[in-house]
Design an enzyme around this catalytic site. Structure first.
Site, short mmCIF file in Angstrom:
data_model
loop_
_atom_site.label_atom_id
_atom_site.label_comp_id
_atom_site.label_asym_id
_atom_site.label_seq_id
_atom_site.Cartn_x
_atom_site.Cartn_y
_atom_site.Cartn_z
CD GLU A 1 -1.88 -2.38 1.22
OE1 GLU A 1 -0.75 -2.71 1.62
OE2 GLU A 1 -2.77 -3.20 0.94
CG HIS B 1 -10.58 -7.07 7.38
ND1 HIS B 1 -9.58 -7.72 8.05
CD2 HIS B 1 -10.24 -7.13 6.07
CE1 HIS B 1 -8.69 -8.16 7.18
NE2 HIS B 1 -9.06 -7.81 5.97
#
Ligand SMILES: Cc1ncc(C[n+]2csc(CCOP(=O)(O)OP(=O)(O)O)c2C)c(N)n1
Ligand SMILES: [Mg+2]
Lengths: 326, 332
Positions: A60, A129
């Site tokens: 990322e 998450h």
């Protein structure tokens, strides 16, 4: 107007902007061959090819940095975070590189990127998450932060985000991808960043909420209408810049306000909105402003605990009753 | 693919090139010495990282570039910015935090940017500009250009994840970027053998299947040659290169590390100073008869004047207006 899902509206926005501007390209994990982890980029590889729909490895920070560097040279990258939780790995690039580039270069280099993907509560995805990520970003000068609640907003705001000259954080929601709504067909339809929307007109209390909480507030308003309490629901849509005028305008009219947010309350969006109201409309208030926030806990997995983590309809109703002295 | 090649015989230089390389190195040296003086006088604040001892890397690398190629660097970037052709007066004004500074006085020593010279900035988070360099190279390739991007960074960035992420992405996508590590053997006070399991930094190129070379970073011609090869590869679409330039910083990490004596010995520093890149090159030019003593003297005098002018310019430049506190945060 066409009826389409929130997911389709995002897809259409990407498609239209890529057709319109050859500088726009996409990069992220699984956006091409796999068609997107949440299928938002479905079919785009087929239409635009590998040059403009770049599957990246899992890094990322690396690929967000690549997008920022490319934006410095004039491209307009749209970065997909598979979910926004993973944007934490790119936080340094977003905060230290993208947000500050224009300022610290004396305005020589701006960074027109969009970082988009789903965030907030989802369906039993547990602590790592599902979390409300916007607070990590709206604190930072130099970033714009969008939370679009409807398919129409998803399309119109994403198009504006892509056309913006600055870094825009665009946080969608797993729970909204499937909802349907009317969306203008016009390829030039956009919604300017920084404009709130009154979702329901009312006279007794202003309820400020976005994303899933906005829909919960709407349900609450229907229930309370039966009791004769009239709620006005205001959806900020863009958290930064925030449309204070519309928010304050509504509070001046109703004299009461409740802010609902899914994220943990401490230094959350509600804190800031309450401060705005206090600074700008204190004399208009007939009751202290209330916040209804997510619990100060990570997101649990168990269904009942997960439900208890985010503000329930009952909690929202109770808060509205309190400010209305009803 | 990767290979370390010891450069022994560098190509002959003509007087024109010799003058240019020497002038640039002397300019950087003199500029940095002056900056140190100005720091002592309180005209420059914050962190100030000097490039003294490492001049041959920036000057040798830039000599292999075209003006429309890009460069990006860390916070120790005055030398790279000067070599790329930025106005020393505006750099000094930036260090002074003045209105006419390259970055309007808002960046300071660590954040010099010069769009007009394709200088993509000084970046102060160790490792963070390596992905930006790959991104700039991505944009060049996307637009069908043939420029390359040179990315300068220290040995301290090598253990960072972003070094590896960037090399992998640049190799995967065959980007025209040259990762040029200035291995001065220390990251602040940490010697490379205390930070890296593999201290031969050029060898990381093997891992990513790209070209890698080590070069004597005190030899301006050797740097020019090695970077030149990497530039050719980049322009021909053969992807990125990793170059390890072995160099040494003669001063402390920053002005707050004046003695630089806790983590390295005086003897070591003195020994390395024997390989001063400017003295080496000047000596060689004189010995080969490419330049005369008189010409060297003239260069040194001209540069002295130039740097004095830079200080006068910076001193005369007003402070930034207070409105600039909140301008340029966003572009309209
Ligand atoms: C991510 C990050 N961690 C720590 C620092 C503090 N820091 C600044 S310079 C530096 C040493 C870097 O050394 P190197 O990359 O070898 O460059 P040099 O100073 O030798 O040119 C450190 C640890 C930083 N700026 N960024
Ligand atoms: Mg070092």
């Amino acid at each position: 107007m066409s009826v389409m899902t929130y997911r389709e509206a995002l897809n259409l926005a990407l498609r239209e902007e890529m057709r319109r501007d050859p500088r726009v390209f996409l990069l992220g994990e699984e956006i091409g061959v796999y068609d997107g982890a949440y299928k938002v980029t479905q079919g785009l590889l087929k239409e635009f090819g590998e040059r403009r729909v770049m599957d990246t490895p899992i890094c990322e920070s690396g690929f967000t940095g690549v997008a920022i560097g490319a934006a410095m040279l004039g491209l307009r990258p749209v970065v997909e975070m598979m979910t926004f939780n993973f944007a934490i790995l790119a936080l340094d690039q977003i905060v230290n590189s993208a947000a500050k580039m224009s300022y610290m270069s004396g305005g020589q280099f701006n960074v027109p990127i969009v970082v988009r993907g789903p965030g907030g509560p989802a369906h039993q995805l547990a602590a790592q998450h599902s979390q409300s990520m916007e607070s990590y970003f709206y604190h930072v000068p130099g970033l714009k932060v969008v939370r679009p609640s409807t398919p129409e907003d998803a399309k119109g705001l994403l198009k504006s985000a892509i056309r913006d000259e600055n870094p825009v954080i665009f946080i969608e929601s797993e729970t909204l991808y499937g909802i349907k709504g009317e969306v203008p067909d016009d390829a030039d339809f956009t919604i300017p960043l920084g404009r709130a929307k009154i979702r329901r007109e009312g006279t007794d209390v202003t309820v400020i909420a976005y994303m899933g909480m906005m829909y919960r507030a709407l349900e609450t308003a229907e229930a309370l209408a039966q009791e004769g309490i009239s709620c006005e629901i205001v959806d900020p849509r863009t958290l930064r810049p925030m449309d204070i005028e519309t928010l304050i305008g509504s509070v001046r009219k109703t004299h009461r306000a409740v802010v609902v947010e899914a994220g943990a309350g401490f230094a959350g969006m509600g804190s800031e909105i309450v401060a705005f109201i206090t600074e700008n409309a204190f004399d208009d208030l007939d009751a202290p402003v209330e916040r209804v926030t997510g619990a100060n806990a990570p997101m649990p997995y168990a269904k009942n605990l997960e439900q208890a983590k985010t503000p329930s309809k009952e909690k929202i109703i109770a808060a509205i009753r309190r400010v209305c002295y009803a | 693919m990767a290979q370390a090649k010891a450069i022994t015989v560098a190509p002959k230089v003509d007087a024109e090139l010799a003058r240019r390389l020497l002038s640039q190195m002397v300019l950087i040296r003199r500029f940095e010495e002056k900056a140190a003086e100005m720091y002592a006088l309180g005209k420059i604040g914050g962190f100030l990282h000097l490039y003294i001892g490492e001049e041959a890397v920036a000057v040798g690398a830039t000599a292999a570039l075209r003006p429309d190629d890009y460069a990006i660097s860390s916070y120790r970037e005055h030398g790279h910015c000067l070599a790329k052709g930025s106005d020393p007066r505006r750099i000094m004004a930036e260090l002074f935090g003045r209105r006419d500074g390259l970055s309007k006085g808002r960046g300071g020593s660590m954040h010099l940017f010069d769009k007009s010279k394709n200088f993509l900035g000084g970046h102060a988070i160790v490792g963070a500009h390596l992905p930006l360099a790959a991104g700039a190279a991505f944009a060049v390739k996307y637009q069908g250009g043939d420029q390359v991007v040179v990315c300068y960074f220290g040995d301290g960035a090598v253990p960072q994840g972003e070094f590896h992420e960037s090399l992998n992405l640049a190799a995967l996508w065959k980007l025209p970027v040259i990762y040029l590590c200035e291995n001065n053997r220390y990251a602040m006070g940490t010697a490379i053998h205390r930070a890296l399991a593999q201290t031969e930094i050029w060898r990381y190129a093997e891992t990513y299947g790209i070209a890698g070379e080590a070069v004597d970073g005190m030899d301006v011609l050797a740097v020019r040659e090695v970077v030149g090869r990497a530039v050719e590869r980049g322009r021909r679409g053969q992807g990125p290169s990793l170059i390890e330039a072995r160099t040494y910083r003669f001063r402390g990490h920053s002005m707050r590390d004046p003695s630089a004596a806790i983590y390295r010995t005086k003897e070591e520093v003195e020994r390395e100073k024997q390989r001063d890149p400017i003295a080496l090159f000047r000596g060689r030019c004189l010995k080969d008869g490419v330049l005369t003593e008189g010409e060297v003297k003239t260069i040194e005098k001209d540069i002295n004047d130039l740097v004095d002018e830079a200080v006068a310019f910076a001193d005369a430049s007003p402070e930034p207006p207070l409105e600039w506190l909140t301008t340029d945060i966003f572009k309209e």
